[in-house]
Design an enzyme around this catalytic site. Structure first.
Site, PDB file in Angstrom:
ATOM      1  N   ASP A 119      -7.837  -3.823   0.235  1.00  0.00           N
ATOM      2  CA  ASP A 119      -8.593  -2.846  -0.263  1.00  0.00           C
ATOM      3  C   ASP A 119      -9.813  -2.673   0.265  1.00  0.00           C
ATOM      4  O   ASP A 119     -10.382  -3.533   0.907  1.00  0.00           O
ATOM      5  CB  ASP A 119      -8.950  -3.516  -1.848  1.00  0.00           C
ATOM      6  CG  ASP A 119      -9.417  -2.402  -2.793  1.00  0.00           C
ATOM      7  OD1 ASP A 119      -8.460  -1.606  -3.049  1.00  0.00           O
ATOM      8  OD2 ASP A 119     -10.512  -2.419  -3.050  1.00  0.00           O
TER       9      ASP A 119
ATOM     10  N   ALA B 109      -0.533   6.010   3.567  1.00  0.00           N
ATOM     11  CA  ALA B 109       0.459   6.138   4.906  1.00  0.00           C
ATOM     12  C   ALA B 109      -0.685   5.514   6.152  1.00  0.00           C
ATOM     13  O   ALA B 109      -0.357   5.055   7.201  1.00  0.00           O
ATOM     14  CB  ALA B 109       0.689   7.471   4.953  1.00  0.00           C
ATOM     15  N   GLY B 110      -2.006   5.962   5.921  1.00  0.00           N
ATOM     16  CA  GLY B 110      -2.931   5.468   7.207  1.00  0.00           C
ATOM     17  C   GLY B 110      -3.007   4.156   7.123  1.00  0.00           C
ATOM     18  O   GLY B 110      -3.124   3.682   8.351  1.00  0.00           O
TER      19      GLY B 110
ATOM     20  N   GLU C 245      -2.340  -0.055 -11.166  1.00  0.00           N
ATOM     21  CA  GLU C 245      -3.646   0.518 -11.317  1.00  0.00           C
ATOM     22  C   GLU C 245      -4.623  -0.374 -10.713  1.00  0.00           C
ATOM     23  O   GLU C 245      -4.597  -1.885 -11.050  1.00  0.00           O
ATOM     24  CB  GLU C 245      -3.926   0.609 -12.983  1.00  0.00           C
ATOM     25  CG  GLU C 245      -3.407   1.863 -13.407  1.00  0.00           C
ATOM     26  CD  GLU C 245      -4.439   2.663 -14.168  1.00  0.00           C
ATOM     27  OE1 GLU C 245      -5.515   3.008 -13.455  1.00  0.00           O
ATOM     28  OE2 GLU C 245      -4.133   3.223 -15.228  1.00  0.00           O
TER      29      GLU C 245
ATOM     30  N   GLY D 126      -8.811   9.229   5.983  1.00  0.00           N
ATOM     31  CA  GLY D 126     -10.179   8.885   4.958  1.00  0.00           C
ATOM     32  C   GLY D 126     -11.469   9.243   5.619  1.00  0.00           C
ATOM     33  O   GLY D 126     -11.475  10.443   6.106  1.00  0.00           O
ATOM     34  N   TYR D 127     -12.303   8.610   5.649  1.00  0.00           N
ATOM     35  CA  TYR D 127     -13.852   8.708   6.017  1.00  0.00           C
ATOM     36  C   TYR D 127     -13.931   8.946   7.539  1.00  0.00           C
ATOM     37  O   TYR D 127     -15.236   8.846   7.909  1.00  0.00           O
ATOM     38  CB  TYR D 127     -14.861   7.979   5.104  1.00  0.00           C
ATOM     39  CG  TYR D 127     -14.811   8.292   3.557  1.00  0.00           C
ATOM     40  CD1 TYR D 127     -13.714   8.288   2.650  1.00  0.00           C
ATOM     41  CD2 TYR D 127     -15.866   8.918   2.937  1.00  0.00           C
ATOM     42  CE1 TYR D 127     -13.703   8.150   1.512  1.00  0.00           C
ATOM     43  CE2 TYR D 127     -16.054   9.053   1.632  1.00  0.00           C
ATOM     44  CZ  TYR D 127     -14.989   8.762   0.747  1.00  0.00           C
ATOM     45  OH  TYR D 127     -14.963   8.925  -0.474  1.00  0.00           O
ATOM     46  N   ASP D 128     -12.996   8.443   8.076  1.00  0.00           N
ATOM     47  CA  ASP D 128     -13.134   8.262   9.753  1.00  0.00           C
ATOM     48  C   ASP D 128     -14.066   9.586  10.393  1.00  0.00           C
ATOM     49  O   ASP D 128     -14.799   9.217  11.315  1.00  0.00           O
ATOM     50  CB  ASP D 128     -11.876   8.259  10.481  1.00  0.00           C
ATOM     51  CG  ASP D 128     -11.208   6.837  10.243  1.00  0.00           C
ATOM     52  OD1 ASP D 128     -12.207   5.824  10.074  1.00  0.00           O
ATOM     53  OD2 ASP D 128     -10.063   6.688  10.412  1.00  0.00           O
TER      54      ASP D 128
ATOM     55  N   SER E  29       0.956  -1.384   0.036  1.00  0.00           N
ATOM     56  CA  SER E  29      -0.052   0.061   0.099  1.00  0.00           C
ATOM     57  C   SER E  29       0.688   1.004   0.161  1.00  0.00           C
ATOM     58  O   SER E  29       2.084   1.380   0.622  1.00  0.00           O
ATOM     59  CB  SER E  29      -0.811   0.073   1.400  1.00  0.00           C
ATOM     60  OG  SER E  29      -1.579   1.112   1.228  1.00  0.00           O
TER      61      SER E  29
HETATM   62  P1  IMP Z   1      -8.076   1.786  -1.572  1.00  0.00           P
HETATM   63  O1  IMP Z   1      -8.627   0.600  -0.740  1.00  0.00           O
HETATM   64  O2  IMP Z   1      -6.849   2.194  -1.399  1.00  0.00           O
HETATM   65  O3  IMP Z   1      -8.944   1.636  -2.905  1.00  0.00           O
HETATM   66  O4  IMP Z   1      -8.880   3.219  -0.736  1.00  0.00           O
HETATM   67  C1  IMP Z   1     -10.173   2.851   0.117  1.00  0.00           C
HETATM   68  C2  IMP Z   1     -10.301   4.244   0.626  1.00  0.00           C
HETATM   69  O5  IMP Z   1     -11.554   3.942   1.823  1.00  0.00           O
HETATM   70  C3  IMP Z   1      -9.190   4.823   1.462  1.00  0.00           C
HETATM   71  O6  IMP Z   1      -8.304   5.595   0.822  1.00  0.00           O
HETATM   72  C4  IMP Z   1     -10.057   5.545   2.628  1.00  0.00           C
HETATM   73  O7  IMP Z   1     -10.531   6.723   2.128  1.00  0.00           O
HETATM   74  C5  IMP Z   1     -11.294   4.670   2.619  1.00  0.00           C
HETATM   75  N1  IMP Z   1     -11.100   3.874   3.916  1.00  0.00           N
HETATM   76  C6  IMP Z   1     -10.613   2.770   4.005  1.00  0.00           C
HETATM   77  N2  IMP Z   1     -10.484   2.071   5.470  1.00  0.00           N
HETATM   78  C7  IMP Z   1     -10.832   3.388   5.934  1.00  0.00           C
HETATM   79  C8  IMP Z   1     -10.593   3.476   7.317  1.00  0.00           C
HETATM   80  O8  IMP Z   1     -10.703   2.810   8.485  1.00  0.00           O
HETATM   81  N3  IMP Z   1     -11.191   4.909   7.738  1.00  0.00           N
HETATM   82  C9  IMP Z   1     -11.426   5.837   6.714  1.00  0.00           C
HETATM   83  N4  IMP Z   1     -11.527   5.646   5.528  1.00  0.00           N
HETATM   84  C10 IMP Z   1     -11.272   4.281   5.237  1.00  0.00           C
END
Ligand code: IMP
Length: 208
Positions: free
Chosen positions: A76, A18-19, A47, A168-170, A15
């Site tokens: 993911d 960073a979070g 991608e 993210g959406y936390d 990944s």
């Molecule tokens: P991807 O899996 O990299 O395509 O991204 C999924 C996205 O979902 C992340 O970039 C976050 O914005 C959101 N997401 C996934 N897990 C969390 C979480 O634990 N807290 C908040 N947002 C999350």
């Protein structure tokens, strides 16, 4: 079903978020694993062309395992809103992508949370605000073997966003039976109940 065990040693965290890397490092800490991120190894970010969480997680895990010659773990994940038919779902990160006229490229989570809120607002004040986070974890080995685990956490969306922890959406996600958002809860509390922790529990049972 028999699962392949993960031996102590290096594991690539596939990944560049960073979070996520921070949370996965914390979750791996007790297991004698040496996590190294795809970013640290200079591995390219594939991608995400899949249409499901599982496809995208497998794509990232295999790319890192092939690129490094080490086992790799990819996550993911995304936010699914019931009345929006599960959106943003696999496109959760895309909803944060800034267009050039918005100062992009780059990601803006406040804007992404606002888009979700805008869609809920269109449905009126009494609309169902329930949502869940999904996390799919894929483990891949250089010989092509793979393992998949899925976790969920149920909750509802609040507005305006609250809290500065997490990512993210936390700040808009309030897990069921709590009043604080994921961004207000202590990280240890989030880790005890999150979709990532749920998927991780399944992974730990299977591969350690
Ligand atoms: P991807 O899996 O990299 O395509 O991204 C999924 C996205 O979902 C992340 O970039 C976050 O914005 C959101 N997401 C996934 N897990 C969390 C979480 O634990 N807290 C908040 N947002 C999350």
């Amino acid at each position: 079903m028999t699962h392949r065990k993960l031996q102590p040693g290096k594991l690539v965290i596939a990944s560049h978020n960073a979070g996520k890397v921070r949370e996965i490092r914390t979750l791996l800490a007790p297991f004698g694993i040496e996590p190294v991120s795809a970013g640290e190894l200079g591995l390219p970010e594939p991608e995400e062309t899949g249409t499901t969480f599982a496809e995208n997680a497998l794509l990232k895990a295999h790319a890192s395992a092939q690129g490094s010659g080490l086992p790799a773990l990819a996550d993911d994940s995304g936010l699914c809103v019931a009345v929006l038919g599960g959106a943003p779902g696999v496109y959760t990160a895309d909803w944060a992508e800034k267009q050039p006229f918005e100062g992009g490229p780059g990601r803006d989570w406040y804007m992404a949370m606002g888009k979700v809120e805008g869609k809920l607002a269109e449905l009126g004040p009494d609309t169902d605000r329930s949502a869940y986070f999904i996390c799919t974890l894929a483990l891949a080995w250089p010989d092509g073997h793979e393992e998949l685990f899925e976790g969920r956490v149920q909750g509802s969306l609040t507005w305006p966003p609250r809290g500065t922890l997490g990512f993210g959406y936390d700040p808009v996600f309030v897990p069921t039976d709590r009043t604080q958002t994921f961004a207000e809860l202590d990280p240890a509390e989030k880790h005890a109940m999150s979709h990532r922790a749920d998927a991780f529990r399944k992974l730990v049972e299977a591969v350690f």
